[in-house]
Design an enzyme around this catalytic site. Structure first.
Site: not given
Length: 272
Positions: A143-144
């Site tokens: 994620y990110c």
């Protein structure tokens, strides 16, 4: 990095305990405040540590998911408070096992380019964990994701971002210190699944693979704690006297706090 740390006197603001039950929006306001104070020369360069309980910090693109209401419901049902941050990037998980470090520097006398800011933070994390072979490159499936994802053996435990205001730069890192990194990633996988709802989008949201994320405790094969890491960071900085905001700085903080809360409310109200 050691020479860089030794070449400066530091302001150290530890909120790894005091901020836990408070909104993470307060931390973004705090960093904006430090950016202006450091950038204007009214403060020494600063390091701030912060921890918040069960929060998912969303980016602007996350807010534009076609079924964002369903995505927010997933987070809230799992006991997480969603907020929208005032800088770029995508969704990240904060909880009691995730330590955030903000390195706030001034560009008043000389410019600091974006890669240099990322490198400084990556080097600082390497100093904190010298026994680890820490690499910086994008971890697909995390994620990110970004070019300065920090990983060990191909599994990500940290991500770095930057915010620049009035000649001040806040380089921020989230470090998954304790707990299970894959479980955090699974929460974000479910968020995107619900938020996309099978709909096509112009923006390419990450396809989360929980197995590519882990905590430092998992990766190092030993118990690492948030508080141990804060103490080690404090020692690296030369053990400066801990500070908070002075009375004459609180008005500026109030300005940034009002702005970040109003912006978050406006973004989330669009989904009501």
């Amino acid at each position: 990095m050691t020479s860089f740390l030794e070449a400066h006197d530091w302001r150290f603001w530890d909120q790894s305990v005091s901020a836990r039950s408070r909104s993470a929006l307060e931390s973004f306001a705090a960093d904006d405040t430090l950016c202006e104070l450091v950038g204007s020369g009214r403060s020494l360069p600063a390091v701030r540590t912060w921890v918040h309980d069960d929060t998912v910090v969303l980016g602007i693109q996350d807010h534009r998911l076609p079924r964002i209401e369903e995505g927010l419901h997933v987070l809230q049902t799992a006991g997480y408070e969603p907020i929208v941050r005032n800088s770029g990037g995508l969704a990240v998980v904060l909880d009691s096992g995730v330590l955030n470090i903000s390195l706030v520097l001034s560009e008043r006398e000389s410019a600091i380019d974006i890669p240099a800011g990322y490198e400084l933070m990556a080097d600082l994390v390497r100093e904190l964990f010298p026994e680890a072979d820490i690499e910086a490159y994008e971890i697909l499936g995390s994620y990110c994701p970004g070019s300065y994802d920090l990983s060990i053996g191909g599994r990500k435990f940290a991500g770095i971002s930057q915010r620049r205001i009035r000649k001040g730069i806040a380089v921020q890192v989230y470090l998954c210190i304790e707990g299970n990194g894959s479980q955090r990633a699974e929460l974000i996988r479910q968020f995107y699944g619900a938020g996309l709802g099978g709909q096509p989008t112009k923006f390419a949201y990450p396809v989360i693979r929980p197995e590519v994320m882990a905590s430092l405790s998992e990766l190092l094969g030993r118990t690492v704690t948030v508080q141990e890491t804060v103490l080690n960071l404090h020692a690296l900085l030369g053990s400066p006297r801990p500070t908070t905001l002075a009375a004459d700085e609180m008005e500026l903080y109030g300005f940034y706090l009002k702005r970040v809360f109003e912006r978050n409310e406006k973004m989330l109200d669009q989904n009501a």
